[in-house]
Design an enzyme around this catalytic site. Structure first.
Site, PDB file in Angstrom:
ATOM      1  N   ASP A 222      -5.698  -1.709   9.609  1.00  0.00           N
ATOM      2  CA  ASP A 222      -6.844  -1.165   8.321  1.00  0.00           C
ATOM      3  C   ASP A 222      -6.333   0.215   8.102  1.00  0.00           C
ATOM      4  O   ASP A 222      -7.223   0.977   7.660  1.00  0.00           O
ATOM      5  CB  ASP A 222      -8.287  -1.521   8.632  1.00  0.00           C
ATOM      6  CG  ASP A 222      -8.536  -2.936   8.390  1.00  0.00           C
ATOM      7  OD1 ASP A 222      -7.857  -3.752   7.917  1.00  0.00           O
ATOM      8  OD2 ASP A 222      -9.346  -3.328   9.382  1.00  0.00           O
TER       9      ASP A 222
ATOM     10  N   LYS B  41       1.756  -2.996  11.603  1.00  0.00           N
ATOM     11  CA  LYS B  41       0.631  -2.137  12.406  1.00  0.00           C
ATOM     12  C   LYS B  41      -0.408  -1.631  11.563  1.00  0.00           C
ATOM     13  O   LYS B  41      -1.473  -1.623  11.833  1.00  0.00           O
ATOM     14  CB  LYS B  41       1.440  -0.937  13.019  1.00  0.00           C
ATOM     15  CG  LYS B  41       0.996  -0.281  13.914  1.00  0.00           C
ATOM     16  CD  LYS B  41       1.591   1.003  14.408  1.00  0.00           C
ATOM     17  CE  LYS B  41       2.924   0.232  15.268  1.00  0.00           C
ATOM     18  NZ  LYS B  41       3.981   1.369  16.041  1.00  0.00           N
TER      19      LYS B  41
ATOM     20  N   LYS C 167       4.677   4.667   5.325  1.00  0.00           N
ATOM     21  CA  LYS C 167       4.337   5.435   6.572  1.00  0.00           C
ATOM     22  C   LYS C 167       5.199   4.951   7.683  1.00  0.00           C
ATOM     23  O   LYS C 167       5.376   3.913   8.142  1.00  0.00           O
ATOM     24  CB  LYS C 167       2.989   5.481   6.735  1.00  0.00           C
ATOM     25  CG  LYS C 167       2.457   6.618   7.837  1.00  0.00           C
ATOM     26  CD  LYS C 167       2.244   7.920   6.854  1.00  0.00           C
ATOM     27  CE  LYS C 167       1.972   8.877   8.013  1.00  0.00           C
ATOM     28  NZ  LYS C 167       3.155   9.673   8.568  1.00  0.00           N
TER      29      LYS C 167
ATOM     30  N   SER D  51      -2.249  10.026  12.136  1.00  0.00           N
ATOM     31  CA  SER D  51      -1.311  10.634  10.980  1.00  0.00           C
ATOM     32  C   SER D  51      -2.255  10.286   9.734  1.00  0.00           C
ATOM     33  O   SER D  51      -2.216  11.093   8.968  1.00  0.00           O
ATOM     34  CB  SER D  51      -0.010   9.783  11.107  1.00  0.00           C
ATOM     35  OG  SER D  51       0.894  10.361  11.790  1.00  0.00           O
TER      36      SER D  51
ATOM     37  N   ARG E  83       1.049  -1.148  -0.133  1.00  0.00           N
ATOM     38  CA  ARG E  83       0.074  -0.095   0.042  1.00  0.00           C
ATOM     39  C   ARG E  83       0.855   1.216  -0.033  1.00  0.00           C
ATOM     40  O   ARG E  83       2.049   1.186   0.676  1.00  0.00           O
ATOM     41  CB  ARG E  83      -0.876   0.118   1.340  1.00  0.00           C
ATOM     42  CG  ARG E  83      -1.686  -0.974   1.495  1.00  0.00           C
ATOM     43  CD  ARG E  83      -3.185  -0.464   1.181  1.00  0.00           C
ATOM     44  NE  ARG E  83      -3.997  -1.767   1.546  1.00  0.00           N
ATOM     45  CZ  ARG E  83      -4.707  -2.604   1.024  1.00  0.00           C
ATOM     46  NH1 ARG E  83      -4.360  -2.717  -0.324  1.00  0.00           N
ATOM     47  NH2 ARG E  83      -5.486  -3.529   1.232  1.00  0.00           N
TER      48      ARG E  83
ATOM     49  N   LYS F 193      10.589   3.515   8.140  1.00  0.00           N
ATOM     50  CA  LYS F 193      11.115   4.369   9.249  1.00  0.00           C
ATOM     51  C   LYS F 193      12.338   4.948   8.939  1.00  0.00           C
ATOM     52  O   LYS F 193      12.992   4.480   7.929  1.00  0.00           O
ATOM     53  CB  LYS F 193      11.335   3.167  10.527  1.00  0.00           C
ATOM     54  CG  LYS F 193      11.422   3.522  11.752  1.00  0.00           C
ATOM     55  CD  LYS F 193       9.774   4.135  12.176  1.00  0.00           C
ATOM     56  CE  LYS F 193       9.910   4.589  13.693  1.00  0.00           C
ATOM     57  NZ  LYS F 193       8.723   4.487  14.380  1.00  0.00           N
TER      58      LYS F 193
HETATM   59  P1  NAD Z   1      10.166  10.754  23.417  1.00  0.00           P
HETATM   60  O1  NAD Z   1      11.684  11.260  22.497  1.00  0.00           O
HETATM   61  O2  NAD Z   1       9.204  11.887  23.099  1.00  0.00           O
HETATM   62  O3  NAD Z   1      10.509  10.298  24.694  1.00  0.00           O
HETATM   63  C1  NAD Z   1      11.327   9.219  25.124  1.00  0.00           C
HETATM   64  C2  NAD Z   1      11.039   9.230  26.682  1.00  0.00           C
HETATM   65  O4  NAD Z   1      11.658   7.762  27.056  1.00  0.00           O
HETATM   66  C3  NAD Z   1      11.719  10.234  27.354  1.00  0.00           C
HETATM   67  O5  NAD Z   1      11.069  10.448  28.479  1.00  0.00           O
HETATM   68  C4  NAD Z   1      13.226   9.577  27.709  1.00  0.00           C
HETATM   69  O6  NAD Z   1      13.705  10.349  29.021  1.00  0.00           O
HETATM   70  C5  NAD Z   1      12.852   8.226  27.810  1.00  0.00           C
HETATM   71  N1  NAD Z   1      14.091   7.369  28.100  1.00  0.00           N
HETATM   72  C6  NAD Z   1      14.944   7.354  26.894  1.00  0.00           C
HETATM   73  N2  NAD Z   1      15.991   6.260  26.974  1.00  0.00           N
HETATM   74  C7  NAD Z   1      15.374   5.870  28.277  1.00  0.00           C
HETATM   75  C8  NAD Z   1      15.951   4.709  29.199  1.00  0.00           C
HETATM   76  N3  NAD Z   1      17.068   4.290  28.855  1.00  0.00           N
HETATM   77  N4  NAD Z   1      15.247   4.529  29.973  1.00  0.00           N
HETATM   78  C9  NAD Z   1      14.176   5.231  30.665  1.00  0.00           C
HETATM   79  N5  NAD Z   1      13.725   5.943  29.860  1.00  0.00           N
HETATM   80  C10 NAD Z   1      14.125   6.315  28.706  1.00  0.00           C
HETATM   81  O7  NAD Z   1       9.581   9.597  22.503  1.00  0.00           O
HETATM   82  P2  NAD Z   1       8.314   9.179  21.980  1.00  0.00           P
HETATM   83  O8  NAD Z   1       7.753   9.781  20.989  1.00  0.00           O
HETATM   84  O9  NAD Z   1       7.349   9.384  23.360  1.00  0.00           O
HETATM   85  O10 NAD Z   1       8.378   7.667  21.894  1.00  0.00           O
HETATM   86  C11 NAD Z   1       8.634   6.732  22.816  1.00  0.00           C
HETATM   87  C12 NAD Z   1       8.077   5.082  22.390  1.00  0.00           C
HETATM   88  O11 NAD Z   1       7.183   4.999  21.676  1.00  0.00           O
HETATM   89  C13 NAD Z   1       9.387   4.699  21.123  1.00  0.00           C
HETATM   90  O12 NAD Z   1       9.496   3.220  21.132  1.00  0.00           O
HETATM   91  C14 NAD Z   1       8.426   4.931  19.862  1.00  0.00           C
HETATM   92  O13 NAD Z   1       9.160   4.320  18.795  1.00  0.00           O
HETATM   93  C15 NAD Z   1       7.163   4.665  20.198  1.00  0.00           C
HETATM   94  N6  NAD Z   1       6.170   5.395  19.246  1.00  0.00           N
HETATM   95  C16 NAD Z   1       6.315   6.700  19.360  1.00  0.00           C
HETATM   96  C17 NAD Z   1       4.774   7.242  18.532  1.00  0.00           C
HETATM   97  C18 NAD Z   1       4.682   8.705  18.721  1.00  0.00           C
HETATM   98  O14 NAD Z   1       3.808   9.178  18.061  1.00  0.00           O
HETATM   99  N7  NAD Z   1       5.593   9.666  19.043  1.00  0.00           N
HETATM  100  C19 NAD Z   1       3.990   6.477  17.905  1.00  0.00           C
HETATM  101  C20 NAD Z   1       4.212   5.081  17.968  1.00  0.00           C
HETATM  102  C21 NAD Z   1       5.225   4.477  18.528  1.00  0.00           C
END
Ligand code: NAD
Length: 474
Positions: free
Chosen positions: A102, A97, A73, A366, A69, A109
């Site tokens: 859907d 995901k 993203k 998104s 598709r 990435k």
């Molecule tokens: P972010 O950068 O906003 O926040 C990351 C947080 O993790 C921070 O508070 C940081 O202090 C903490 N952190 C980093 N290393 C750490 C460690 N070793 N131990 C404990 N805490 C730690 O990132 P985010 O956007 O909140 O993303 C967090 C997770 O969610 C990632 O796995 C990301 O891939 C996933 N995710 C994010 C989104 C999104 O929309 N932002 C969507 C889907 C999945």
């Protein structure tokens, strides 16, 4: 597999092991499975930027796992530890995901190897704009083929710079603003996107608690109110998830873990106050009415009802999995538990709501933002006042028929037309509910599927393979 082999599994190997487990459950042919698992393409770019009178070299990646598709993203991550394997694994998670939920996108990435804390805002802007040019020129960023979003270390600010850079390169592209999502509202973003992943985590937990059998299997009592939650990560996802769960569902967030350590209050932390404290003091230390410990990772093992890892991958491994005491794990981060850890946790009877479902709120909203950009109109703009007028007429009719007066408070709530954020949250809630219902249905209909993660992968893989079969592979 020996212990040392277990420790050496890379992120993408971990994902592929989980995928293999699901493939076994659905009896997919080996060649189709291989086609689904392969990463379609990946680029590595290295580019110079002049910073403080010195030329610095930066390296970044963008992986496209699937293009069944389009557009593909997935977020862009800025961190000092990223590598190609991680980017490929995260791109694969995006494919599964989107298929599961859907959302008509392929999986992608990106990442840039950088420590953002070492650069000023202007420097970050220069670096981001240059990275964007590299991605656009090599065909890895456009509204129709590949659309990034925020991830660890990036947010609205970076997305606005990327969109603006793309617009400057293609001023004639009327859909230019759809080239990235997660933008600020005034630059084509959508209301509700910033908190979408955290809100999606909240909706996932709400839906779980609507399934009494699943709640019983997790050895939990009904209802979210009063449940104790430990959350790791207090960034975009962790902050919004913990805030919404405590304010709107009365859950008790007893520990928040960040890189610097953990703050604990067994009676529940005030999440907004903690957020303000961190903004003001740049640290969690000294937060009133809570204890601070430097060993944050240890706090994953605290007794609690729900553990929400919302930081990074591979936080629960075979080193700590057997000490985890939560009854339910909700994977807000991507890949927080390794393949081996997953087996240990399941053997302990801990229920895991898997990442490709639990954190799908971000890509769901998104998708709404992308549609909004292509249609060039805010959701609700055409119907909001019409809806209000109809509701007002209905309220008047009700008063006339009953001879009673509707109170001002109820009238206000009943006649209010849905704004963009209401519609976004409604679409997100519907998507998260449907997603969970698919998981339970898969478990009910296939005896080989005994956990939610295998269910999620099995559904995603079946949907992707169906697309391949429909159009053929050429
Ligand atoms: P972010 O950068 O906003 O926040 C990351 C947080 O993790 C921070 O508070 C940081 O202090 C903490 N952190 C980093 N290393 C750490 C460690 N070793 N131990 C404990 N805490 C730690 O990132 P985010 O956007 O909140 O993303 C967090 C997770 O969610 C990632 O796995 C990301 O891939 C996933 N995710 C994010 C989104 C999104 O929309 N932002 C969507 C889907 C999945």
């Amino acid at each position: 597999m020996s212990d040392s082999q277990v420790h050496e599994l890379s992120f993408s190997q971990n994902v592929n092991f989980l995928v293999d487990r699901a493939i076994t459950a659905i009896d997919l042919s080996e060649d189709t499975a291989a086609a689904i698992k392969a990463c379609a393409s990946i680029i590595q770019v290295t580019f110079p930027v002049k910073i403080r009178d010195k030329i610095e070299m930066f390296t970044g990646w963008r992986a496209v796992h699937s293009t069944h598709r389009l557009p593909a993203k997935g977020g862009i991550r800025y961190a000092p530890y990223v590598n190609q394997d991680e980017v490929e694994a995260l791109a694969a998670l995006m494919s599964y995901k989107c298929a599961l939920m859907d959302i008509p996108f392929g999986g992608s990435k990106g990442a840039l190897l950088i420590d953002p804390s070492k650069y000023t805002r202007d420097e970050m802007q220069m670096i981001t704009r240059r990275f964007t040019i590299e991605l656009v020129r090599k065909g890895f960023l456009s509204p129709s083929t590949n659309v990034p979003a925020p991830d660890v270390g990036t947010g609205q600010r970076e997305m606005a710079w990327m969109a603006d850079t793309y617009k400057n390169l293609y001023p004639d592209d009327i859909n230019a603003s759809a080239c990235v999502t997660g933008k600020p509202i005034q630059h084509g973003g959508i209301r509700g996107r910033t908190e979408a992943t955290g809100r999606g985590v909240q909706y996932a937990i709400q839906e779980f608690f609507r399934h009494p059998e699943d709640v019983k299997n997790a050895r939990l009592t009904p209802g979210i109110a009063g449940k104790t939650i430990v959350i790791q990560g207090f960034g975009n996802v962790g902050y919004h998830a913990s805030r919404l769960l405590s304010l709107e569902d009365d859950a008790k967030i007893i520990a928040v873990i960040k890189s610097e350590g953990v703050v604990i209050n067994e009676n529940g932390l005030d999440i907004d106050a903690l957020h303000r404290h961190i903004i003001e003091h740049k640290t969690m230390k000294g937060f009133p009415n809570a204890t601070f410990h430097e060993d944050g990772k240890k706090a994953l093992e605290l007794p609690c009802d729900i553990l929400i890892p919302a930081a990074l991958e591979a936080q629960i491994t075979c080193d700590n999995a057997d000490r985890i005491q939560a009854k339910l794990i909700v994977e807000a981060a991507n890949g927080p538990a390794t393949y081996e850890a997953d087996k240990v946790l399941s053997a302990k009877g801990i229920i895991i709501i898997p990442d490709i479902y639990a954190n799908a709120g971000g890509v769901t909203v998104s998708y709404f933002e992308w549609i909004r950009n292509l249609s060039h109109i805010r959701f609700g703009r055409m119907q909001r006042r019409h809806e209000e007028m109809r509701s007002r007429e209905f309220a008047a009719l009700l008063e006339e028929l009953t001879g009673r007066t509707i109170s001002d408070d109820i009238r206000k709530r009943v006649i209010r037309g849905a704004g963009e954020e209401d519609l976004v949250n409604s679409g997100l809630d519907d998507t998260m509910r449907n997603g969970y219902q698919q998981l339970t249905e898969a478990m009910r209909s296939n005896p080989k599927i005994t956990d939610l993660r295998t269910a999620a992968y099995a559904i995603a893989i079946e949907k992707i393979s169906r697309t391949y079969m429909d159009v053929g592979i050429y």
